[in-house]
Motif scaffolding. Structure first.
Motif, PDB file in Angstrom:
ATOM      1  N   GLY A 122      -4.009   1.902   8.745  1.00 39.21           N
ATOM      2  CA  GLY A 122      -4.016   1.812   7.295  1.00 39.21           C
ATOM      3  C   GLY A 122      -4.683   0.544   6.810  1.00 39.21           C
ATOM      4  O   GLY A 122      -5.080  -0.338   7.597  1.00 39.21           O
ATOM      5  N   SER A 150       2.326   4.870   0.417  1.00 35.10           N
ATOM      6  CA  SER A 150       1.987   5.925   1.377  1.00 35.10           C
ATOM      7  C   SER A 150       1.648   7.244   0.682  1.00 35.10           C
ATOM      8  O   SER A 150       0.747   7.963   1.095  1.00 35.10           O
ATOM      9  CB  SER A 150       3.135   6.135   2.358  1.00 35.10           C
ATOM     10  OG  SER A 150       4.311   6.520   1.683  1.00 35.10           O
ATOM     11  N   TYR A 188       0.873  -1.170   0.000  1.00 32.46           N
ATOM     12  CA  TYR A 188       0.000   0.000   0.000  1.00 32.46           C
ATOM     13  C   TYR A 188       0.913   1.224   0.000  1.00 32.46           C
ATOM     14  O   TYR A 188       1.632   1.473   0.971  1.00 32.46           O
ATOM     15  CB  TYR A 188      -0.892   0.013   1.241  1.00 32.46           C
ATOM     16  CG  TYR A 188      -1.831  -1.171   1.346  1.00 32.46           C
ATOM     17  CD1 TYR A 188      -3.097  -1.141   0.761  1.00 32.46           C
ATOM     18  CD2 TYR A 188      -1.455  -2.332   2.031  1.00 32.46           C
ATOM     19  CE1 TYR A 188      -3.956  -2.227   0.864  1.00 32.46           C
ATOM     20  CE2 TYR A 188      -2.318  -3.408   2.142  1.00 32.46           C
ATOM     21  CZ  TYR A 188      -3.565  -3.354   1.550  1.00 32.46           C
ATOM     22  OH  TYR A 188      -4.415  -4.429   1.662  1.00 32.46           O
ATOM     23  N   ARG A 242      -1.964  10.132   4.602  1.00 27.94           N
ATOM     24  CA  ARG A 242      -1.805   8.681   4.565  1.00 27.94           C
ATOM     25  C   ARG A 242      -0.468   8.269   5.166  1.00 27.94           C
ATOM     26  O   ARG A 242      -0.409   7.300   5.935  1.00 27.94           O
ATOM     27  CB  ARG A 242      -1.917   8.156   3.140  1.00 27.94           C
ATOM     28  CG  ARG A 242      -1.689   6.650   3.043  1.00 27.94           C
ATOM     29  CD  ARG A 242      -1.857   6.115   1.649  1.00 27.94           C
ATOM     30  NE  ARG A 242      -3.243   6.175   1.207  1.00 27.94           N
ATOM     31  CZ  ARG A 242      -3.664   5.643   0.061  1.00 27.94           C
ATOM     32  NH1 ARG A 242      -2.806   5.051  -0.742  1.00 27.94           N
ATOM     33  NH2 ARG A 242      -4.929   5.732  -0.276  1.00 27.94           N
TER      34      ARG A 242
END
Length: 278
Positions: A78, A64, A62, A69
């Motif tokens: 997250g 950032s 994932y 985020r």
């Protein structure tokens, strides 16, 4: 931990994953490109298969991308963490999901390591390829029963598109679990799952007879009437149709549910077109 990695969740694989990703000076994206077999990628994530301990794992990054985020990731918040936690809950409820193995914060994002299912394929890929399934009636029956079981256990998937249902070892396995929520079996979130599944079925021009079989299997498992279930799906389905129309333009495929119920004309003769993942 090695290479600036920080372990957020561990199912016994965190140390070996941290040591594996500690190698590259070029960053995690370069490491993934070299060490994994790519499965899919988008602006926010990248997924590939990885061999660790002589076993096949699925590794998802994932990204950032900075800002809020990146701060949330540093705080241990997250999608990777949510997916790990939801997988444990679903597995405890008897729902088939890939085993969660580790979640790691690394420079550039968050890594989620899960059980790999190299022989599996998602329903969208199976349908658009036109190969690999001898009995779509049986497969969609399994999908209906699996989704009813998920809802009966008190959960809704939250993003129940065909790409998030894998056919593996003769059963349905749910993936991409970060949107999973607690839900009533007959509640709005459960109906939205069915609506999202239906929207993909419409866009892929699934024949009406196959769709009715899916609805019938879900209804039987959930102890509901197919006609009443279809009426309950429509409000969520209409909202999704409008959203996709605004985002992607006029739809392909054909409609499987209408306010008066499923269309009487079987759409098996309608051409199937390969369409982009939505």
């Amino acid at each position: 931990m090695a290479g600036g990695a920080r372990l957020l969740r561990d199912g016994g694989w965190g140390g070996v994953l941290a040591r594996a990703v500690a190698e590259p000076p070029a960053g995690i994206e370069a490491w993934l490109a070299t060490h994994t077999r790519p499965l899919k990628a988008d602006s926010g994530s990248r997924v590939g298969l990885l061999q660790l301990r002589g076993d096949t794992c699925c590794l998802k990054l994932y990204r950032s991308r900075g800002g809020v985020r990146a701060l949330a990731f540093r705080l241990g918040i997250g999608r990777g963490v949510r997916s790990f936690d939801r997988a444990l809950e679903l597995a405890a409820a008897g729902i088939r999901v890939p085993e969660p193995r580790a979640c790691l914060l690394v420079p550039g994002g968050m890594l989620l390591l899960t059980e790999g299912l190299p022989a599996s394929r998602d329903l969208r890929a199976l349908w658009t390829s036109g190969a690999g399934v001898a009995d779509w009636t049986g497969l969609l029956d399994a999908a209906g029963r699996a989704l009813a079981g998920l809802h009966a256990s008190g959960f809704a998937h939250g993003d129940c598109k065909w790409g998030n249902l894998l056919w593996s070892g003769g059963e349905i396995c749910f993936v991409d679990l970060d949107a999973v929520h607690r839900a009533r079996g007959d509640g709005a979130r459960s109906m939205r799952d069915l609506a999202r599944f239906t929207l993909d079925a419409e866009e892929l021009a699934l024949p009406l007879a196959l769709y009715r079989g899916f609805i019938g299997s879900y209804a039987m498992a959930a102890q509901r009437q197919p006609e009443e279930l279809s009426r309950s799906i429509l409000p969520s389905l209409d909202r999704l149709r409008r959203r996709h129309l605004a985002k992607y333009g006029p739809p392909v495929g054909h409609r499987l549910l209408e306010p008066a119920g499923p269309r009487s004309r079987d759409a098996r003769c309608a051409p199937r077109r390969r369409i982009a993942q939505r």
